[in-house]
Design an enzyme around this catalytic site. Structure first.
Site, PDB file in Angstrom:
ATOM      1  N   TYR A 137      -8.371   0.984  -3.737  1.00 58.64           N
ATOM      2  CA  TYR A 137      -7.126   1.445  -4.356  1.00 58.64           C
ATOM      3  C   TYR A 137      -6.371   0.247  -4.871  1.00 58.64           C
ATOM      4  O   TYR A 137      -6.704  -0.898  -4.560  1.00 58.64           O
ATOM      5  CB  TYR A 137      -6.271   2.192  -3.321  1.00 58.64           C
ATOM      6  CG  TYR A 137      -5.731   1.271  -2.250  1.00 58.64           C
ATOM      7  CD1 TYR A 137      -6.520   0.878  -1.181  1.00 58.64           C
ATOM      8  CD2 TYR A 137      -4.438   0.761  -2.329  1.00 58.64           C
ATOM      9  CE1 TYR A 137      -6.045   0.007  -0.218  1.00 58.64           C
ATOM     10  CE2 TYR A 137      -3.944  -0.111  -1.358  1.00 58.64           C
ATOM     11  CZ  TYR A 137      -4.762  -0.484  -0.308  1.00 58.64           C
ATOM     12  OH  TYR A 137      -4.292  -1.351   0.633  1.00 58.64           O
ATOM     13  N   THR A 150       0.818  -1.212   0.000  1.00 54.70           N
ATOM     14  CA  THR A 150       0.000   0.000   0.000  1.00 54.70           C
ATOM     15  C   THR A 150       0.854   1.265   0.000  1.00 54.70           C
ATOM     16  O   THR A 150       0.438   2.301  -0.506  1.00 54.70           O
ATOM     17  CB  THR A 150      -0.943  -0.005   1.232  1.00 54.70           C
ATOM     18  OG1 THR A 150      -1.789  -1.141   1.116  1.00 54.70           O
ATOM     19  CG2 THR A 150      -1.798   1.227   1.314  1.00 54.70           C
ATOM     20  N   GLU A 176      -4.579 -30.251  26.843  1.00 54.20           N
ATOM     21  CA  GLU A 176      -5.509 -31.347  26.542  1.00 54.20           C
ATOM     22  C   GLU A 176      -4.871 -32.371  25.618  1.00 54.20           C
ATOM     23  O   GLU A 176      -4.928 -33.563  25.847  1.00 54.20           O
ATOM     24  CB  GLU A 176      -6.777 -30.785  25.907  1.00 54.20           C
ATOM     25  CG  GLU A 176      -7.672 -30.076  26.907  1.00 54.20           C
ATOM     26  CD  GLU A 176      -8.915 -29.513  26.230  1.00 54.20           C
ATOM     27  OE1 GLU A 176      -9.726 -30.288  25.729  1.00 54.20           O
ATOM     28  OE2 GLU A 176      -9.036 -28.271  26.188  1.00 54.20           O
ATOM     29  N   THR A 199       1.481  -4.708   4.085  1.00 57.26           N
ATOM     30  CA  THR A 199       1.338  -5.050   5.503  1.00 57.26           C
ATOM     31  C   THR A 199       0.744  -6.442   5.737  1.00 57.26           C
ATOM     32  O   THR A 199       0.851  -6.973   6.833  1.00 57.26           O
ATOM     33  CB  THR A 199       0.462  -4.001   6.229  1.00 57.26           C
ATOM     34  OG1 THR A 199      -0.805  -3.952   5.581  1.00 57.26           O
ATOM     35  CG2 THR A 199       1.112  -2.641   6.220  1.00 57.26           C
ATOM     36  N   ASP A 200       0.110  -7.013   4.698  1.00 55.43           N
ATOM     37  CA  ASP A 200      -0.597  -8.295   4.911  1.00 55.43           C
ATOM     38  C   ASP A 200       0.329  -9.425   5.358  1.00 55.43           C
ATOM     39  O   ASP A 200      -0.040 -10.239   6.199  1.00 55.43           O
ATOM     40  CB  ASP A 200      -1.329  -8.722   3.634  1.00 55.43           C
ATOM     41  CG  ASP A 200      -2.540  -7.845   3.348  1.00 55.43           C
ATOM     42  OD1 ASP A 200      -2.802  -6.922   4.140  1.00 55.43           O
ATOM     43  OD2 ASP A 200      -3.221  -8.092   2.338  1.00 55.43           O
ATOM     44  N   LYS A 250       0.093  -8.246  12.552  1.00 60.99           N
ATOM     45  CA  LYS A 250      -0.907  -7.270  12.130  1.00 60.99           C
ATOM     46  C   LYS A 250      -2.199  -7.592  12.856  1.00 60.99           C
ATOM     47  O   LYS A 250      -2.718  -8.702  12.749  1.00 60.99           O
ATOM     48  CB  LYS A 250      -1.093  -7.348  10.605  1.00 60.99           C
ATOM     49  CG  LYS A 250      -2.046  -6.288  10.058  1.00 60.99           C
ATOM     50  CD  LYS A 250      -2.112  -6.313   8.530  1.00 60.99           C
ATOM     51  CE  LYS A 250      -3.065  -5.253   8.010  1.00 60.99           C
ATOM     52  NZ  LYS A 250      -3.125  -5.218   6.536  1.00 60.99           N
TER      53      LYS A 250
HETATM   54  N1  GLU Z   1      -2.800  -6.309   0.520  1.00 64.41           N
HETATM   55  C1  GLU Z   1      -1.773  -5.389   0.201  1.00 64.41           C
HETATM   56  C2  GLU Z   1      -0.403  -5.861   0.647  1.00 64.41           C
HETATM   57  O1  GLU Z   1      -0.234  -6.488   1.665  1.00 64.41           O
HETATM   58  C3  GLU Z   1      -2.013  -4.051   0.738  1.00 64.41           C
HETATM   59  C4  GLU Z   1      -2.041  -4.016   2.242  1.00 64.41           C
HETATM   60  C5  GLU Z   1      -1.034  -3.054   2.784  1.00 64.41           C
HETATM   61  O2  GLU Z   1       0.077  -2.914   2.276  1.00 64.41           O
HETATM   62  O3  GLU Z   1      -1.346  -2.425   3.787  1.00 64.41           O
HETATM   63  O4  GLU Z   1       0.539  -5.550  -0.052  1.00 64.41           O
END
Ligand code: GLU
Length: 356
Positions: free
Chosen positions: A52, A39, A316, A118-119, A191
Site C-alpha cells: 500500500y 499508514t 565493561e 508508526t515507524d 515499536k
Molecule cells: N512507513 C510508514 C510510516 O511510518 C508506514 C508505517 C505506519 O504508519 O505504520 O509512515
C-alpha cells in the site's frame, strides 16, 4: 417594587447562570487533530493487499471515517504534512511543537491528537515530550493497516486517541502514544513489531487502556520530565531554535569497521550515539574513533541495541568522557542528546540529564 425588581433580577440572573452552567456542563472538549501522514492515511489497491501507499488521505477524510468522533469532542483539524514517517524532518518536528504550543498557549484547544506513521512515532512523541510545557494532553496515534484494509485499525485508534485527549484524567501526563486501545507514555514507548496491530510496547508496560471510550490509567509516570497531575515542567526550552544539533547513531556489531563513525566525525556532527552490543559495548575499531571524536569536541553517548536492561556506567566499558544512556534506546538517546547539546556539551552535565 424595589423588592420585586431585585427578585426578578436575581431570578433572571439565575436563569442566565443555570443556562451557562448547562452550556459548560455540556460543552465538548476542543480537540485539534494534527495530521502528518503514515499508514492511517494510507491506501491499497484492494482490502487484502499487503502492499500500500502511506500518506494518501487528507485529515478530513480520516476524520470522516470515524463515526461518533464529533460526539465526544469538538474536532478541529490541521494538515501539517502528509508523509511516511521514515521521511519525517526536523522542520516538521519544530513546526509541530510550535503549533501545539500555540494552540495551548492561546487556549484554542483542550487537547491535541497527532496522526503519524508508526515507524518514527516514538521519536516524534519523545521529542514533543521533552519540549512541551503544557498540562493539556497530547496523544499520538496511527495505524498498522491502511484505511482501505479489511479491519483497518485507524478509525478505532483515532477515536480512542481523541477520547484520551478529551478526558480530564489525561491532564498532566505529558505526551502519550495510543494504539490498539493501549496508552503508553512517550517516555518509554517503542515499536516492537513491524506488522501486528499491537505493535507498540514499553519495558515498563502501558500507562493505561481505553475502555468504553474512556482512558483507564493503571500506572503513574515516574520520569522527572513528565509530571504528576497538573505539574508538567519539561527542561528544554527550544522556542527560539530553528535547527537542532546534528546527532548521528553509529551501530556496533560483529567485526564492525570504523568506517561509519569516521564518516560521522568528518560530517561535523555535534554528537554521536553508539548503538552498542550487549551492555553498550563496541568493537575496538570503534573505540579508537570514539577517543578521536571526543578530542574533536564531539559528544558521544553509549547505548545498546538490546531493548531491556539498560546501560550502566561501568560494566565493561568505562570513560567519564562518554556518558551512558541508562534506559534509553539509541533513537531516544539521540533525541535527548540533541536537546542536551542546546544547553551543554560537558559530559558530566549530559550524564546527569540521562540519569534523571
Ligand atoms: N512507513 C510508514 C510510516 O511510518 C508506514 C508505517 C505506519 O504508519 O505504520 O509512515
Amino acid at each position: 417594587m424595589k423588592k420585586v425588581f431585585i427578585s426578578a433580577l436575581i431570578r433572571s440572573n439565575l436563569i442566565v447562570l443555570l443556562f451557562l452552567c448547562g452550556v459548560t456542563a455540556f460543552a465538548k472538549p476542543r480537540i485539534t487533530i494534527i495530521a502528518t501522514g503514515g499508514t492511517i492515511a494510507g491506501a491499497a489497491g484492494s482490502s487484502v493487499n499487503d502492499s500500500y501507499k502511506p500518506a494518501q488521505l487528507s485529515v478530513e477524510q480520516i476524520v470522516a471515517s470515524v463515526p461518533g468522533i464529533d460526539v465526544i469532542a469538538e474536532i478541529n483539524t490541521i494538515q501539517l504534512a502528509n508523509i511516511a514517517s521514515q521521511n519525517i524532518t526536523e522542520d516538521v518536528w519544530l513546526t509541530l511543537r510550535k503549533t501545539i504550543d500555540y494552540l495551548f498557549s492561546n487556549n484554542l484547544a483542550d487537547g491535541v491528537v497527532v496522526t503519524h506513521g508508526t515507524d518514527t512515532m516514538e521519536e516524534t512523541a519523545y521529542f514533543l515530550y521533552l519540549t512541551l510545557s503544557h498540562s493539556c494532553p497530547v496523544v499520538i496515534t496511527g495505524s498498522m493497516r491502511p484505511s482501505t484494509s479489511l479491519s483497518a485499525d485507524g478509525p478505532m485508534n483515532l477515536y480512542n486517541a481523541v477520547a484520551t485527549a478529551a478526558s480530564s484524567e489525561s491532564k498532566g501526563k505529558g505526551v502519550m502514544v495510543e494504539m490498539n486501545a493501549t496508552i503508553f507514555s512517550a517516555a518509554d514507548v517503542y515499536k516492537g513489531n513491524t506488522v501486528a496491530v499491537d505493535a507498540f510496547e514499553s519495558v515498563y508496560g502501558p500507562i493505561g487502556y481505553v475502555r468504553n471510550g474512556e482512558p483507564k490509567y493503571v500506572r503513574n509516570i515516574s520520569s522527572v520530565f513528565a509530571a504528576e497531575k497538573y505539574n508538567y515542567r519539561p527542561p528544554f526550552d527550544i522556542k527560539e531554535l530553528k535547527t537542532l544539533p546534528k546527532v548521528e547513531i553509529v551501530a556496533s556489531y560483529a567485526f564492525a569497521s570504523a568506517e561509519p563513525i569516521r564518516a560521522v566525525i568528518a560530517s561535523k556532527a555535534a554528537g554521536i550515539v553508539i548503538a552498542g552490543v550487549g551492555h553498550g559495548n563496541y568493537d575496538r575499531a570503534i573505540s579508537a574513533e570514539i577517543d578521536n571524536a571526543v578530542s574533536k569536541g564531539i559528544s558521544v553517548v553509549r547505548s545498546s541495541r538490546i531493548p531491556k536492561g539498560g546501560v550502566d556506567k561501568n560494566a565493561e566499558e568505562y570513560s567519564e568522557k562518554v556518558p551512558v544512556c541508562y534506559n534509553h534506546s539509541p533513537q531516544t538517546a539521540r533525541i535527548l542528546l540533541m536537546l542536551a547539546l542546546t544547553q551543554t556539551s560537558k559530559p558530566k552535565d549530559i550524564q546527569n540529564l540521562f540519569e534523571q
